[in-house]
Each structure stands twice: as structure tokens, then as C-alpha cells.
Enzyme design. Structure first.
Site, mmCIF file in Angstrom:
data_model
loop_
_atom_site.group_PDB
_atom_site.id
_atom_site.type_symbol
_atom_site.label_atom_id
_atom_site.label_comp_id
_atom_site.label_asym_id
_atom_site.label_seq_id
_atom_site.Cartn_x
_atom_site.Cartn_y
_atom_site.Cartn_z
ATOM 1 N N LYS A 1 0.836 -1.195 0.000
ATOM 2 C CA LYS A 1 0.000 0.000 0.000
ATOM 3 C C LYS A 1 0.875 1.252 0.000
ATOM 4 O O LYS A 1 0.605 2.214 -0.721
ATOM 5 C CB LYS A 1 -0.934 0.012 1.217
ATOM 6 C CG LYS A 1 -2.025 1.059 1.086
ATOM 7 C CD LYS A 1 -2.798 1.245 2.368
ATOM 8 C CE LYS A 1 -2.237 2.409 3.140
ATOM 9 N NZ LYS A 1 -3.016 2.814 4.299
ATOM 10 N N ASP B 1 -7.053 0.840 0.678
ATOM 11 C CA ASP B 1 -7.147 0.912 2.138
ATOM 12 C C ASP B 1 -8.541 0.446 2.552
ATOM 13 O O ASP B 1 -9.308 -0.059 1.718
ATOM 14 C CB ASP B 1 -6.839 2.342 2.640
ATOM 15 C CG ASP B 1 -7.973 3.308 2.318
ATOM 16 O OD1 ASP B 1 -8.882 2.945 1.546
ATOM 17 O OD2 ASP B 1 -7.946 4.431 2.847
#
Ligand code: SF4
Length: 242
Positions: free
Chosen positions: A152, A170
Site C-alpha cells: 500500500k 485501504d
């Protein structure tokens, strides 16, 4: 509309490569969106907010990287509160290493897991200096090799700092993708790949921001604000609010 709950096997924000927290069980829409529906939705997102911005404050790729590492399992607002003063004194890897772990802890102690995060920030700064000449590398493998940085982190840094059309998933993006029917998936990686496949390339640079902002301010986890939602007629969520 029928709704099924998938098992919580996805993973959201990462703190390093070991401590990962599962995202909540996704609420999956009965039907996946068709290609024209995806285009309709992103055309509306674009019209409403043509130049969406991330909310993590930063001065350069290095401070963005640090902010993303600090944001794991924390809010952007909480990170910004701590980093405003920190980045005034340490906006390069060299200055961060000179500041040292103890003083760094003083700046970020309002952020959850700050001791582990401080260790990572010092270690990643040292690695940037020794391996990458003090610059944040512009490729996924190198970013993921940094302490505290996972997939991420790499996606956010590549997208915001370097303008690459990456998709960082997310908890907000994961929820919106599943709940609406845009790009269902049981894991963060599945959703990331499904979004990359579903979203036309002309929308990809900003798609990550549109989806995060939509999840953060409209498609809230507990009480989605469906009456204010600009894609309500496209969304397949079975429990829309009135
Ligand atoms: S209609 Fe409701 S559930 Fe669907 S995307 Fe909008 S806010 Fe989320």
C-alpha cells in the site's frame, strides 16, 4: 437486494511487513458493475472533483513516504498533526537520521504504535541514504524493500509522488469496491487487481483518491450517506440509507 458477507481475509494498512490488520468483512453487492456503469460513476466523480488530492501533508517524496508509514492504522488527521512540526526539522533522510529515534518519538508520540513506527522511519532513512543515494526510489520493489513500507505504501508513493496510475487499497477503498459492486474481492490484493481491470486508464491516476474520499466522507462504514451520494442510482448495496 441480496447481500452476502465474505470472510475477513483481506488486509488493510500495513505496519511493516509483519504487523498487518485484517480489514472488516466486506459487504458484497449482488451484482458486479458493467463497464458502462464504471464509466458513469467515474465521470461523475471527475465532474464533482476534477483534481482530487490526498490528505496526508508532505513536502516531498521522502516526507510523503514517512507520512504513509506513520499512517498505518492511524488517521491522516492525526498523522498531519504530528508531522507538521516534524517535517520542519526533518524533511530529508539525512536530517531524520540526525534527529534520531528518541527525538523522533517525541514528535510522533500522539500516533498509535509510534515506537515501532519511529524505528522503521529511522531504518528506512538509513537505507535510503546507503542504498538509494538519499532519494526515494521510483519503483515498487525498491519501495517495498524499505523498513515499514508494504504494497500500500508503494502504491501511494508511486501515485502521489511520481504520478503513476497505481491503486492503493485501504479500508475505505476496500469497502466501497465491494459494497457498490464496482470491484468485489475477498482480499485487498484481489480488490486492487479488480479495480485495475475495471477502471478505464483515463481515470486511474485519480481513482484512488476519488474512492478514498467517497468512502471517508459519503460511503461511511456504519451509516453510509446514501441520500447525498452521487452514485446512489448505480450502487448495488442492499442496505442503502434513506
Ligand atoms: S448509495 Fe450508499 S452504499 Fe452506495 S455508494 Fe452511495 S453511500 Fe455507499
Amino acid at each position: 437486494m441480496a447481500r452476502k458477507i465474505a470472510k475477513p481475509v483481506g488486509k488493510a494498512a500495513s505496519l511493516g511487513k509483519k504487523a498487518k490488520k485484517p480489514v472488516a468483512a466486506p459487504e458484497v453487492a449482488a451484482e458486479k458493475w458493467s463497464a458502462p456503469t464504471v464509466v458513469k460513476a467515474f465521470t461523475r466523480f471527475e465532474a464533482a472533483n476534477p483534481e482530487p488530492k490526498g490528505e496526508l501533508e508532505h513536502h516531498n517524496p521522502f516526507t510523503l513516504l514517512v507520512a504513509v508509514v506513520l499512517s498505518a492504522q492511524s488517521t491522516d488527521a492525526g498523522v498531519n498533526k504530528a508531522t507538521r512540526a516534524l517535517f520542519e526539522v526533518a524533511d530529508t533522510p539525512q536530517k531524520m537520521v540526525a534527529l534520531g529515534e528518541e527525538k523522533l518519538c517525541d514528535y510522533i508520540k500522539t500516533i498509535g504504535l509510534y515506537r515501532a513506527k519511529a524505528r522503521h522511519v529511522i531504518a528506512l532513512s538509513e537505507r535510503l541514504i546507503t542504498v538509494f543515494g538519499g532519494a526515494v526510489p521510483r519503483n515498487r520493489a525498491d519501495i517495498e524493500s524499505l523498513p515499514g513500507a508494504g504494497r500500500k505504501t508503494a502504491n501511494v508513493v508511486l501515485n502521489i509522488a511520481f504520478g503513476e496510475p497505481t491503486m492503493a487499497v485501504d479500508t475505505h477503498v476496500f469497502r466501497v469496491a465491494n459494497r457498490t459492486g464496482l470491484a468485489p474481492g475477498k482480499t485487498v490484493l484481489e480488490v486492487e487487481h479488480a479495480l485495475e481491470k475495471a477502471i478505464p486508464s483515463r481515470f486511474m491516476l485519480h481513482a484512488h483518491h476519488w474512492l478514498i474520499l467517497h468512502g471517508r466522507y459519503t460511503c461511511l462504514a456504519r451509516k453510509p450517506r446514501c441520500q447525498l451520494c452521487l452514485i446512489a442510482d448505480l450502487c448495488g448495496f442492499g442496505e442503502k440509507t434513506e
